[in-house]
Design an enzyme around this catalytic site. Structure first.
Site, PDB file in Angstrom:
ATOM      1  N   ALA A  26       0.841  -1.217   0.000  1.00 53.42           N
ATOM      2  CA  ALA A  26       0.000   0.000   0.000  1.00 53.42           C
ATOM      3  C   ALA A  26       0.869   1.258   0.000  1.00 53.42           C
ATOM      4  O   ALA A  26       1.660   1.445  -0.921  1.00 53.42           O
ATOM      5  CB  ALA A  26      -0.976  -0.025   1.170  1.00 53.42           C
ATOM      6  N   LEU A  63       3.415   2.098   1.893  1.00 47.93           N
ATOM      7  CA  LEU A  63       4.809   1.981   2.352  1.00 47.93           C
ATOM      8  C   LEU A  63       5.774   2.261   1.199  1.00 47.93           C
ATOM      9  O   LEU A  63       5.518   1.836   0.062  1.00 47.93           O
ATOM     10  CB  LEU A  63       5.077   0.577   2.918  1.00 47.93           C
ATOM     11  CG  LEU A  63       4.322   0.163   4.178  1.00 47.93           C
ATOM     12  CD1 LEU A  63       4.657  -1.286   4.527  1.00 47.93           C
ATOM     13  CD2 LEU A  63       4.649   1.072   5.351  1.00 47.93           C
ATOM     14  N   GLU A  98      -9.546 -11.526   0.587  1.00 48.12           N
ATOM     15  CA  GLU A  98     -10.371 -11.473  -0.625  1.00 48.12           C
ATOM     16  C   GLU A  98     -11.708 -12.177  -0.338  1.00 48.12           C
ATOM     17  O   GLU A  98     -11.783 -12.992   0.588  1.00 48.12           O
ATOM     18  CB  GLU A  98      -9.652 -12.211  -1.766  1.00 48.12           C
ATOM     19  CG  GLU A  98      -8.328 -11.604  -2.166  1.00 48.12           C
ATOM     20  CD  GLU A  98      -8.481 -10.280  -2.916  1.00 48.12           C
ATOM     21  OE1 GLU A  98      -9.412 -10.152  -3.729  1.00 48.12           O
ATOM     22  OE2 GLU A  98      -7.674  -9.369  -2.659  1.00 48.12           O
ATOM     23  N   ASP A 154      -1.703 -13.913  -4.286  1.00 47.94           N
ATOM     24  CA  ASP A 154      -1.514 -12.477  -4.068  1.00 47.94           C
ATOM     25  C   ASP A 154      -0.049 -12.150  -3.781  1.00 47.94           C
ATOM     26  O   ASP A 154       0.513 -11.198  -4.331  1.00 47.94           O
ATOM     27  CB  ASP A 154      -2.410 -12.073  -2.884  1.00 47.94           C
ATOM     28  CG  ASP A 154      -2.301 -10.604  -2.563  1.00 47.94           C
ATOM     29  OD1 ASP A 154      -2.671  -9.794  -3.428  1.00 47.94           O
ATOM     30  OD2 ASP A 154      -1.822 -10.268  -1.461  1.00 47.94           O
ATOM     31  N   LYS A 178       3.079  -9.982  -5.793  1.00 48.84           N
ATOM     32  CA  LYS A 178       3.866  -8.917  -5.155  1.00 48.84           C
ATOM     33  C   LYS A 178       5.369  -9.154  -5.266  1.00 48.84           C
ATOM     34  O   LYS A 178       6.119  -8.237  -5.586  1.00 48.84           O
ATOM     35  CB  LYS A 178       3.455  -8.782  -3.683  1.00 48.84           C
ATOM     36  CG  LYS A 178       2.073  -8.154  -3.523  1.00 48.84           C
ATOM     37  CD  LYS A 178       1.623  -8.140  -2.070  1.00 48.84           C
ATOM     38  CE  LYS A 178       0.263  -7.463  -1.926  1.00 48.84           C
ATOM     39  NZ  LYS A 178      -0.305  -7.642  -0.569  1.00 48.84           N
ATOM     40  N   GLY A 238      -5.283  -1.836   3.353  1.00 55.97           N
ATOM     41  CA  GLY A 238      -6.336  -1.000   3.927  1.00 55.97           C
ATOM     42  C   GLY A 238      -6.663   0.141   2.991  1.00 55.97           C
ATOM     43  O   GLY A 238      -5.793   0.651   2.273  1.00 55.97           O
TER      44      GLY A 238
END
Lengths: 267, 267
Positions: free
Chosen positions: A64, A66, A120, A131, A135, A249
């Site tokens: 997110a 970061l 999810e 997921d 990443k 979030g």
């Protein structure tokens, strides 16, 4: 100076990026699909953006808000070499493994993660590692390694049969493993160890797996649904650089999108 | 597209920044003087850079190559509010407090830091907190607080007389405190606590002081001369964002300078 912002997780939207960038429109995206698709498509997008003088920003696809992707990018740009990345990149998985205990068997922890909205709609997207694979692919490519999805080794901690059938089947099947997990957890507590769902890039190879770590590891006190990323590079060698914080979030993702947008606009 | 790079710690060079920016030349600097000088000068530099469309980059003034200033800048730009910063920003001081022990009294640890080249030629620049005051000023201002140097509270852990006279005097005087420090250190070990030299920004107030922390604090395992920074913001609230890593040294500083330069050039 137009910018296209993608807050979906949609494949069809991701497939339009090439055309969008070609029309001199920058892209800010939280959608992992494009950057974790075939390496050739990823590379094509980067080169179109370069040719057209527009930006493709995707900081929020990993962790997110970061500062992860720009940190890798800055290290690489300044001539450093990323030797190793060790990361807990799934807030959902970290939440689940922080929650489980005598009163909270694995299957309930998974349900809870779903109810709170951390996972999810189908939590198997998280549990299967899909997921996290996306990443670590994005990070590996940013670090200069042209890795494809099927080159990432995934060690699932639940048997394949849990990932077949529908969601009701899944919840029934996973319940069968509650006792086994609780036994293993008690063993770990005795050894003062914890489970962490790790993504690792090491010597150009990426893998995703459930590891057990002791109190000396920086991820031991990784609370709630936090993420942590350790970079070992030519310069950050004996001791890695560490970034830790909320990695998911709506609010921190929106903030990261906005920061990416400001960076495009500011130029 | 010219860039002036300042790798000195020179006041006279810092005094030239206004003129340099006025001539449409960007500045990349590791020199803390300008950004920690009078707030009006700092503000003037920012506004000249804005007017002329050039950049003033100073990421390496705090934590060398660690992504600290740009992280604050991104948070603020995207509408977040920095509520608190807690940071160990002096590699020298962290090294000293990691080194002291039964065989290594305070005075020897200071000498060792000097010999290895971690401290300033006069280690009192580090020990007095001067260096850390500059750093927390830079961070506070980046976070939007218009603080002046004399508003930072500094709690020195050595008496004033140690900071008077020449360097030989200093080494003699500091030796008098070796026993007292070793006693305190033994007490701390019993309580499973450690010393850390902290800079804090809290509710707009900045202070620099020697604190004792327990094993639950993220800085407990702060090895060698590492830095650590914790950001508590409106969005990173319950749990702060954490960045940790080498915060000093020629190589990581040069890399940070180069990354700043690339960011100027890339535009």
């Amino acid at each position: 100076n137009s910018v296209f912002i993608d807050c979906t997780a949609d494949e069809n939207v991701a497939a339009m990026y090439g055309e969008i960038l070609s029309k001199y429109v920058s892209i800010v995206t939280a959608n992992k699909i494009a950057c974790s698709s075939d390496y050739t498509y990823y590379q094509k997008l980067k080169s179109i953006a370069g040719e057209k003088g527009v930006k493709l920003m995707y900081e929020t696809t990993v962790g997110a808000g970061l500062p992860i992707i720009k940190t890798i990018s800055d290290l690489v740009l300044s001539g450093d070499k990323i030797l190793k990345i060790e990361a807990v990149l799934s807030g959902t998985m970290n939440f689940i493994f922080n929650e489980i205990g005598p009163e909270m068997p694995l299957s309930n922890a998974i349900r809870k993660a779903r109810e709170i909205g951390y996972s999810e709609p189908d939590p198997r997207v998280d549990l299967s590692g899909t997921d996290v694979v996306r990443k670590i692919l994005i990070l590996a490519r940013e670090a200069g390694y042209p890795i494809e999805k099927d080159e990432v080794t995934v060690n699932r901690f639940l048997p394949d049969k849990c990932f077949e059938g529908d969601l009701n089947d899944f919840y029934k099947k996973v319940k069968e493993y509650d006792t086994e997990f609780e036994q293993k957890r008690k063993e770990l507590v005795k050894q003062n160890k914890k489970w962490r769902f790790f993504a690792t890039l090491d010597q150009g190879k990426a893998r995703v797996e459930l590891l057990t770590i002791g109190p000396d590891h920086p991820s031991f006190n990784l609370e709630g649904s936090n993420n942590i990323i350790l970079f070992t590079t030519n310069r950050y060698h004996e001791l890695p650089m560490v970034i830790k914080g909320y990695g998911a979030g709506a609010e921190v993702t929106a903030a990261g999108i906005f920061a990416d947008l400001m960076r495009v606009v500011n130029i």
